[in-house]
Design a protein around this motif. Structure first.
Motif, PDB file in Angstrom:
ATOM      1  N   THR A 268       0.830  -1.208   0.000  1.00  0.00           N
ATOM      2  CA  THR A 268       0.000   0.000   0.000  1.00  0.00           C
ATOM      3  C   THR A 268       0.864   1.257   0.000  1.00  0.00           C
ATOM      4  N   GLY A 269       0.602   2.128  -0.974  1.00  0.00           N
ATOM      5  CA  GLY A 269       1.337   3.382  -1.058  1.00  0.00           C
ATOM      6  C   GLY A 269       2.762   3.224  -1.516  1.00  0.00           C
ATOM      7  N   ARG A 270       3.149   2.023  -1.922  1.00  0.00           N
ATOM      8  CA  ARG A 270       4.544   1.799  -2.315  1.00  0.00           C
ATOM      9  C   ARG A 270       4.659   1.366  -3.774  1.00  0.00           C
ATOM     10  N   HIS A 271       3.690   1.716  -4.583  1.00  0.00           N
ATOM     11  CA  HIS A 271       3.812   1.419  -6.012  1.00  0.00           C
ATOM     12  C   HIS A 271       3.261   2.576  -6.833  1.00  0.00           C
ATOM     13  N   VAL A 272       3.851   2.770  -8.019  1.00  0.00           N
ATOM     14  CA  VAL A 272       3.369   3.766  -8.975  1.00  0.00           C
ATOM     15  C   VAL A 272       3.044   3.023 -10.263  1.00  0.00           C
ATOM     16  N   ASP A 273       1.995   3.466 -10.940  1.00  0.00           N
ATOM     17  CA  ASP A 273       1.474   2.726 -12.083  1.00  0.00           C
ATOM     18  C   ASP A 273       1.824   3.403 -13.403  1.00  0.00           C
ATOM     19  N   LEU A 274       2.006   2.583 -14.419  1.00  0.00           N
ATOM     20  CA  LEU A 274       2.245   3.071 -15.764  1.00  0.00           C
ATOM     21  C   LEU A 274       1.556   2.120 -16.736  1.00  0.00           C
ATOM     22  N   HIS A 275       0.615   2.661 -17.513  1.00  0.00           N
ATOM     23  CA  HIS A 275      -0.107   1.823 -18.467  1.00  0.00           C
ATOM     24  C   HIS A 275       0.428   2.086 -19.875  1.00  0.00           C
ATOM     25  N   ILE A 276       0.790   1.014 -20.570  1.00  0.00           N
ATOM     26  CA  ILE A 276       1.334   1.093 -21.923  1.00  0.00           C
ATOM     27  C   ILE A 276       0.295   0.547 -22.906  1.00  0.00           C
ATOM     28  N   THR A 277       0.135   1.223 -24.026  1.00  0.00           N
ATOM     29  CA  THR A 277      -0.793   0.790 -25.070  1.00  0.00           C
ATOM     30  C   THR A 277       0.003   0.488 -26.342  1.00  0.00           C
ATOM     31  N   PRO A 278      -0.636  -0.097 -27.338  1.00  0.00           N
ATOM     32  CA  PRO A 278       0.023  -0.128 -28.654  1.00  0.00           C
ATOM     33  C   PRO A 278       0.415   1.281 -29.082  1.00  0.00           C
ATOM     34  N   LEU A 279       1.265   1.381 -30.074  1.00  0.00           N
ATOM     35  CA  LEU A 279       1.797   2.672 -30.497  1.00  0.00           C
ATOM     36  C   LEU A 279       0.687   3.663 -30.851  1.00  0.00           C
ATOM     37  N   SER A 280       0.826   4.892 -30.352  1.00  0.00           N
ATOM     38  CA  SER A 280      -0.055   5.960 -30.804  1.00  0.00           C
ATOM     39  C   SER A 280       0.378   6.370 -32.208  1.00  0.00           C
ATOM     40  N   PHE A 281      -0.463   7.146 -32.886  1.00  0.00           N
ATOM     41  CA  PHE A 281      -0.079   7.611 -34.225  1.00  0.00           C
ATOM     42  C   PHE A 281       1.197   8.447 -34.148  1.00  0.00           C
ATOM     43  N   LYS A 282       1.273   9.309 -33.140  1.00  0.00           N
ATOM     44  CA  LYS A 282       2.453  10.167 -32.994  1.00  0.00           C
ATOM     45  C   LYS A 282       3.713   9.332 -32.777  1.00  0.00           C
ATOM     46  N   GLU A 283       3.624   8.299 -31.950  1.00  0.00           N
ATOM     47  CA  GLU A 283       4.777   7.430 -31.718  1.00  0.00           C
ATOM     48  C   GLU A 283       5.164   6.682 -32.985  1.00  0.00           C
ATOM     49  N   SER A 284       4.167   6.300 -33.787  1.00  0.00           N
ATOM     50  CA  SER A 284       4.447   5.542 -35.007  1.00  0.00           C
ATOM     51  C   SER A 284       5.243   6.363 -36.018  1.00  0.00           C
ATOM     52  N   LEU A 285       5.153   7.685 -35.918  1.00  0.00           N
ATOM     53  CA  LEU A 285       5.840   8.561 -36.877  1.00  0.00           C
ATOM     54  C   LEU A 285       7.352   8.575 -36.678  1.00  0.00           C
ATOM     55  N   GLN A 286       7.819   8.128 -35.531  1.00  0.00           N
ATOM     56  CA  GLN A 286       9.246   8.220 -35.231  1.00  0.00           C
ATOM     57  C   GLN A 286      10.107   7.360 -36.144  1.00  0.00           C
ATOM     58  N   ARG A 287       9.484   6.405 -36.843  1.00  0.00           N
ATOM     59  CA  ARG A 287      10.296   5.551 -37.715  1.00  0.00           C
ATOM     60  C   ARG A 287      10.650   6.231 -39.028  1.00  0.00           C
ATOM     61  N   TYR A 288      10.118   7.423 -39.264  1.00  0.00           N
ATOM     62  CA  TYR A 288      10.366   8.133 -40.523  1.00  0.00           C
ATOM     63  C   TYR A 288      11.326   9.300 -40.312  1.00  0.00           C
ATOM     64  N   PRO A 289      12.302   9.463 -41.194  1.00  0.00           N
ATOM     65  CA  PRO A 289      13.200  10.623 -41.075  1.00  0.00           C
ATOM     66  C   PRO A 289      12.462  11.943 -41.265  1.00  0.00           C
ATOM     67  N   GLU A 290      11.349  11.926 -42.015  1.00  0.00           N
ATOM     68  CA  GLU A 290      10.584  13.168 -42.234  1.00  0.00           C
ATOM     69  C   GLU A 290      10.051  13.733 -40.919  1.00  0.00           C
ATOM     70  N   TYR A 291       9.684  12.848 -39.985  1.00  0.00           N
ATOM     71  CA  TYR A 291       9.143  13.312 -38.709  1.00  0.00           C
ATOM     72  C   TYR A 291      10.236  13.967 -37.868  1.00  0.00           C
ATOM     73  N   LYS A 292      11.427  13.399 -37.920  1.00  0.00           N
ATOM     74  CA  LYS A 292      12.529  13.911 -37.120  1.00  0.00           C
ATOM     75  C   LYS A 292      13.033  15.263 -37.634  1.00  0.00           C
ATOM     76  N   THR A 293      12.767  15.537 -38.905  1.00  0.00           N
ATOM     77  CA  THR A 293      13.202  16.816 -39.482  1.00  0.00           C
ATOM     78  C   THR A 293      12.000  17.638 -39.934  1.00  0.00           C
ATOM     79  N   LYS A 294      10.887  17.515 -39.217  1.00  0.00           N
ATOM     80  CA  LYS A 294       9.642  18.161 -39.630  1.00  0.00           C
ATOM     81  C   LYS A 294       9.777  19.687 -39.708  1.00  0.00           C
ATOM     82  N   ASN A 295       9.038  20.220 -40.648  1.00  0.00           N
ATOM     83  CA  ASN A 295       9.066  21.660 -40.880  1.00  0.00           C
ATOM     84  C   ASN A 295       8.155  22.358 -39.869  1.00  0.00           C
ATOM     85  N   ILE A 296       8.695  23.348 -39.192  1.00  0.00           N
ATOM     86  CA  ILE A 296       7.916  24.063 -38.175  1.00  0.00           C
ATOM     87  C   ILE A 296       6.693  24.740 -38.800  1.00  0.00           C
ATOM     88  N   GLU A 297       6.812  25.168 -40.046  1.00  0.00           N
ATOM     89  CA  GLU A 297       5.708  25.868 -40.698  1.00  0.00           C
ATOM     90  C   GLU A 297       4.593  24.926 -41.152  1.00  0.00           C
TER      91      GLU A 297
END
Length: 426
Positions: free
Chosen positions: A150-179
């Motif tokens: 009791t009171g000695r654990h913290v929780d973290l729930h993980i889901t399948p990849l979100s759309f935003k997380e899925s974008l990380q596999r593309y170089p275009e996302y890492k160099t995205k245009n601010i505009e």
């Protein structure tokens, strides 16, 4: 267990722990917080969503500063592992490490070991030890565990990849245009098409192979539900799973489902549904109402942890894009921590989601593939207008699949945003 077997497993799994996978993606999870706090970190999520990968990434990052003890209980050689073997494995680990370093203990899919809670409770207060445990069942945080630590654990729930997380596999996302350039928007649209085709399970998406999703589903139903819960009527259980998949996002009449499955009681149907929820395959939302009685009487709606998995296991005919879109929107709202319900005052009028944030502020969210058809436009706007009065909120949003033309955008009194934009900008 035999000490030699435990020793060999520790050696083999330690090698696996520190061997990177070229296809891994970085998740948007604050593991630094979990490293800082002394409490046991309890990481839950559906099988194959990336819990183990997340902890392997953590281990590789901090291996110079910590001694890391790792056991993955999906390993067949550990099938006979019991609570007394934890100490044997831990002492074997201590005999092979630098003694003055801090320790990280990682126990993967720990629910496979009977009475595991007793071991965690016995070492949870030891200094210089950080514990991570993972499990594929929400009952991991049972009343027994809660009472032990009791009171000695913290929780973290993980889901399948979100759309935003899925974008990380593309170089275009890492160099995205601010505009937010035209090229970048085209990239997002193309990526969204892929995400809707393969879903968010890391292996299915990265290898563009959805055939494994059927195997995931069968594994969860047979091992985590039928075997663990000692279900006798496995045929009814599996048929219920197919119904939940086929009715994904639709109101479910449990009385009718009980009759269709030839089950004697709605209580049995509800029990089986809870099993699917415990393994994170499905989430339930209820009717929005200020009356608890009306909310309880209203039919629930169920959404799959991944709509492509539901599509692979249910009975689908024709175009399913709308249901996939609605499911992805629900999953994203859930990731963002909203309390979610639906609004359905009478037949022919419905709002897909009422999303309440942590401050208690409600937002009306309508999901629509395309608003360009006049009949569709009028129906969706009418539902929002009615809900605004009933719910007393001015916060309204329409999430579409396709970007709407300028004419539709101009005449609509509410913000219309395509999923690829909404889901990638949080």
């Amino acid at each position: 267990m035999n000490l030699e077997t435990i020793r060999n497993v520790l050696i083999d799994q330690q090698k696996e722990l520190f061997t990177p996978d070229s296809e891994e993606l970085v998740r948007e999870v604050d593991l630094e917080y979990h490293l800082r706090v002394p409490e046991v970190s309890v990481i839950t999520g559906v099988r194959r969503c990336g819990k183990s990968t997340l902890l392997r990434q953590l281990a590789r990052r901090v291996k110079e500063d910590f001694n890391i003890h790792y056991l993955n209980f999906e390993e067949q050689r550990l099938d006979s592992f019991d609570v007394d073997d934890f100490r044997i494995a831990y002492e074997e680990f201590l005999s092979n490490v630098i003694q003055d370093k801090k320790q990280i203990l990682i126990y993967d899919e720990i629910q496979n070991v009977p009475l595991w809670e007793k071991w965690i409770s016995s070492i949870a207060n030891k200094k210089n030890i950080k514990i991570f445990i993972t499990g594929s069942n929400s009952s991991l945080l049972s009343s027994e565990l809660s009472s032990l630590i009791t009171g000695r654990h913290v929780d973290l729930h993980i889901t399948p990849l979100s759309f935003k997380e899925s974008l990380q596999r593309y170089p275009e996302y890492k160099t995205k245009n601010i505009e937010y350039s035209t090229d970048y928007k085209l990239f997002l649209k193309k990526s969204c098409d892929e995400y809707f085709k393969f879903g968010g399970f890391p292996r299915a998406l990265l290898y563009q192979d959805t055939t494994i999703l059927g195997n995931y589903y069968e594994d969860i139903v047979e091992r985590d539900i039928a075997l663990r819960k000692k279900v006798r009527n496995i045929k009814a259980l599996k048929n219920l799973g197919r119904i939940l998949a086929s009715q994904n996002g639709r109101m479910l009449n449990q009385s009718n489902v009980s009759k269709d499955l030839s089950l004697k009681s709605v209580l049995t149907t509800n029990k089986f549904i809870n099993y699917f929820k415990e393994t994170f395959l499905y989430s339930e939302i209820k009717l929005y109402s200020k009356s608890a009685k009306k909310q309880t009487r209203g039919h629930s709606k169920f959404y799959a942890v991944d709509p492509i998995l539901a599509k692979k296991t249910g009975l689908y005919y024709g175009d399913t894009l709308y249901w996939e879109l609605e499911n992805h929107v629900f999953n994203e709202l859930s990731r963002r921590g909203y309390e979610i319900s639906y609004w359905h005052p009478y037949k022919g009028l419905e709002v897909d989601f009422i999303a309440r944030d942590k401050e208690g502020i409600d937002t009306i969210i309508q999901v629509c593939v395309d608003l360009s058809q006049d009949e569709t436009y009028k129906r969706e706007i009418r539902a929002i207008e009615k809900a605004k009065v009933a719910i007393k909120t001015e916060n309204c949003l329409i999430i579409s699949y396709f970007e709407q033309d300028a004419v539709t955008q101009a005449k609509c009194p509410y913000k219309i945003v395509p999923f690829y934009s909404w889901a990638s900008n949080y």
